[in-house]
Design an enzyme around this catalytic site. Sequence first.
Site, PDB file in Angstrom:
ATOM      1  N   THR A 266      -5.254   4.952   4.766  1.00  0.00           N
ATOM      2  CA  THR A 266      -6.173   4.552   3.695  1.00  0.00           C
ATOM      3  C   THR A 266      -6.401   5.619   2.634  1.00  0.00           C
ATOM      4  O   THR A 266      -7.362   5.523   1.879  1.00  0.00           O
ATOM      5  CB  THR A 266      -7.529   4.140   4.302  1.00  0.00           C
ATOM      6  OG1 THR A 266      -8.118   5.285   4.927  1.00  0.00           O
ATOM      7  CG2 THR A 266      -7.355   3.025   5.323  1.00  0.00           C
TER       8      THR A 266
ATOM      9  N   ASP B  15      -6.512   4.106   9.807  1.00  0.00           N
ATOM     10  CA  ASP B  15      -6.622   5.562   9.829  1.00  0.00           C
ATOM     11  C   ASP B  15      -7.148   6.075   8.490  1.00  0.00           C
ATOM     12  O   ASP B  15      -6.588   5.770   7.439  1.00  0.00           O
ATOM     13  CB  ASP B  15      -5.251   6.175  10.110  1.00  0.00           C
ATOM     14  CG  ASP B  15      -5.324   7.690  10.195  1.00  0.00           C
ATOM     15  OD1 ASP B  15      -5.778   8.205  11.231  1.00  0.00           O
ATOM     16  OD2 ASP B  15      -4.940   8.360   9.215  1.00  0.00           O
TER      17      ASP B  15
ATOM     18  N   TYR C 249     -10.753  12.050   2.345  1.00  0.00           N
ATOM     19  CA  TYR C 249     -10.186  11.078   1.410  1.00  0.00           C
ATOM     20  C   TYR C 249     -11.223  10.518   0.427  1.00  0.00           C
ATOM     21  O   TYR C 249     -11.238   9.325   0.156  1.00  0.00           O
ATOM     22  CB  TYR C 249      -9.585   9.895   2.165  1.00  0.00           C
ATOM     23  CG  TYR C 249      -8.399  10.209   3.049  1.00  0.00           C
ATOM     24  CD1 TYR C 249      -7.781  11.448   3.049  1.00  0.00           C
ATOM     25  CD2 TYR C 249      -7.896   9.227   3.902  1.00  0.00           C
ATOM     26  CE1 TYR C 249      -6.705  11.714   3.879  1.00  0.00           C
ATOM     27  CE2 TYR C 249      -6.816   9.493   4.733  1.00  0.00           C
ATOM     28  CZ  TYR C 249      -6.228  10.744   4.717  1.00  0.00           C
ATOM     29  OH  TYR C 249      -5.168  10.990   5.538  1.00  0.00           O
TER      30      TYR C 249
ATOM     31  N   GLN D 260      -0.715  13.793  15.035  1.00  0.00           N
ATOM     32  CA  GLN D 260      -0.316  13.020  13.859  1.00  0.00           C
ATOM     33  C   GLN D 260       0.486  13.927  12.916  1.00  0.00           C
ATOM     34  O   GLN D 260      -0.092  14.615  12.071  1.00  0.00           O
ATOM     35  CB  GLN D 260      -1.535  12.439  13.139  1.00  0.00           C
ATOM     36  CG  GLN D 260      -1.142  11.510  12.001  1.00  0.00           C
ATOM     37  CD  GLN D 260      -2.316  10.802  11.353  1.00  0.00           C
ATOM     38  OE1 GLN D 260      -2.284  10.542  10.169  1.00  0.00           O
ATOM     39  NE2 GLN D 260      -3.339  10.478  12.129  1.00  0.00           N
TER      40      GLN D 260
ATOM     41  N   GLY E  52       3.465   9.502   6.518  1.00  0.00           N
ATOM     42  CA  GLY E  52       4.502   9.704   5.505  1.00  0.00           C
ATOM     43  C   GLY E  52       5.858   9.160   5.884  1.00  0.00           C
ATOM     44  O   GLY E  52       6.871   9.775   5.527  1.00  0.00           O
TER      45      GLY E  52
ATOM     46  N   LEU F 141       7.552   6.877   4.665  1.00  0.00           N
ATOM     47  CA  LEU F 141       8.316   6.561   3.452  1.00  0.00           C
ATOM     48  C   LEU F 141       8.400   7.758   2.519  1.00  0.00           C
ATOM     49  O   LEU F 141       8.674   7.615   1.325  1.00  0.00           O
ATOM     50  CB  LEU F 141       7.692   5.366   2.725  1.00  0.00           C
ATOM     51  CG  LEU F 141       7.771   4.038   3.472  1.00  0.00           C
ATOM     52  CD1 LEU F 141       7.082   2.937   2.692  1.00  0.00           C
ATOM     53  CD2 LEU F 141       9.223   3.661   3.746  1.00  0.00           C
TER      54      LEU F 141
ATOM     55  N   ARG G 267       2.125   7.641  -7.571  1.00  0.00           N
ATOM     56  CA  ARG G 267       1.419   8.912  -7.714  1.00  0.00           C
ATOM     57  C   ARG G 267       1.843   9.916  -6.649  1.00  0.00           C
ATOM     58  O   ARG G 267       2.070  11.086  -6.927  1.00  0.00           O
ATOM     59  CB  ARG G 267      -0.094   8.682  -7.635  1.00  0.00           C
ATOM     60  CG  ARG G 267      -0.646   7.826  -8.756  1.00  0.00           C
ATOM     61  CD  ARG G 267      -2.150   7.748  -8.679  1.00  0.00           C
ATOM     62  NE  ARG G 267      -2.690   6.869  -9.706  1.00  0.00           N
ATOM     63  CZ  ARG G 267      -3.990   6.672  -9.898  1.00  0.00           C
ATOM     64  NH1 ARG G 267      -4.864   7.296  -9.140  1.00  0.00           N
ATOM     65  NH2 ARG G 267      -4.411   5.853 -10.835  1.00  0.00           N
TER      66      ARG G 267
END
Length: 252
Positions: free
Chosen positions: A20, A51, A56, A186, A215, A217, A235
């Site tokens: 997220t 997650d 964030y 993680q 990550g 991708l 971005r």
Amino acid sequence: MQYRTLGRTGIKVSPYALGTLMFATVIGNSDPDDSIKVIHTALDAGINGVDTADAYGDSEEIVGRALKGRRDNVILATKVGLPRLDALPRTPGEATDPNQRGASRRWIMTAVEGSLRRLQTDYIDLYQIQRPDPDTDIEETLSALSDLIRSGKVRAIGSSTTPASDIIEAQWVAERRGLERFHTEQPPYSILNRGIESEVLPAAQRHGMGTLVWGPLGQGMLTGRVRKGEQNDLRRARFSAQQRAIAGRTGP
């Protein structure tokens, strides 16, 4: 949807989780209602892992809104350790509180209350240390996390982006001090970044830790929307490319 066990916790999770970071309005989607629709679509498809992290920005608040009435069916993960995006300096020379980050008992106990409030929940299924904290003894960190598990505010604990040597040390300390151990790790992992295969994954497997990779991708580089010499609207892909360009100019 086929579900897997999260390490040796007995918790069943979908093989895909919803990250997220890009739901934070300060860096990602500026429309919280749209982000909530994405979360609901993922849950409807059978994804039960969500997650987030206190770093964030307002992502935790948005996740909390999205999970109203559905919290019991979600394996909710969040993290502590990095400074919050909305608490970073906005003007040159502006100071930040050095104690509002890291993995000290002082900060963990404060940060978890903030996450619980923003997420509008009484407990966190998986509470993770977002980055290793070289300034804090791992015993202090594990002691604080153990107290959170015993209090019922946290169900399982994990680490993130942690070297294999630190993973093994944390397991050793937990065993010898009678503390809760990290149940998950993680790490970043994709075909562009396979470094964890040599040591981190074997260490996690040896200690029965679940692995939640981030990550996959390549921060957007593997989506098919990025072409050499062409502009794109991703971005995170632009940020990743800029970081690699800087590394290339400055050396290893």
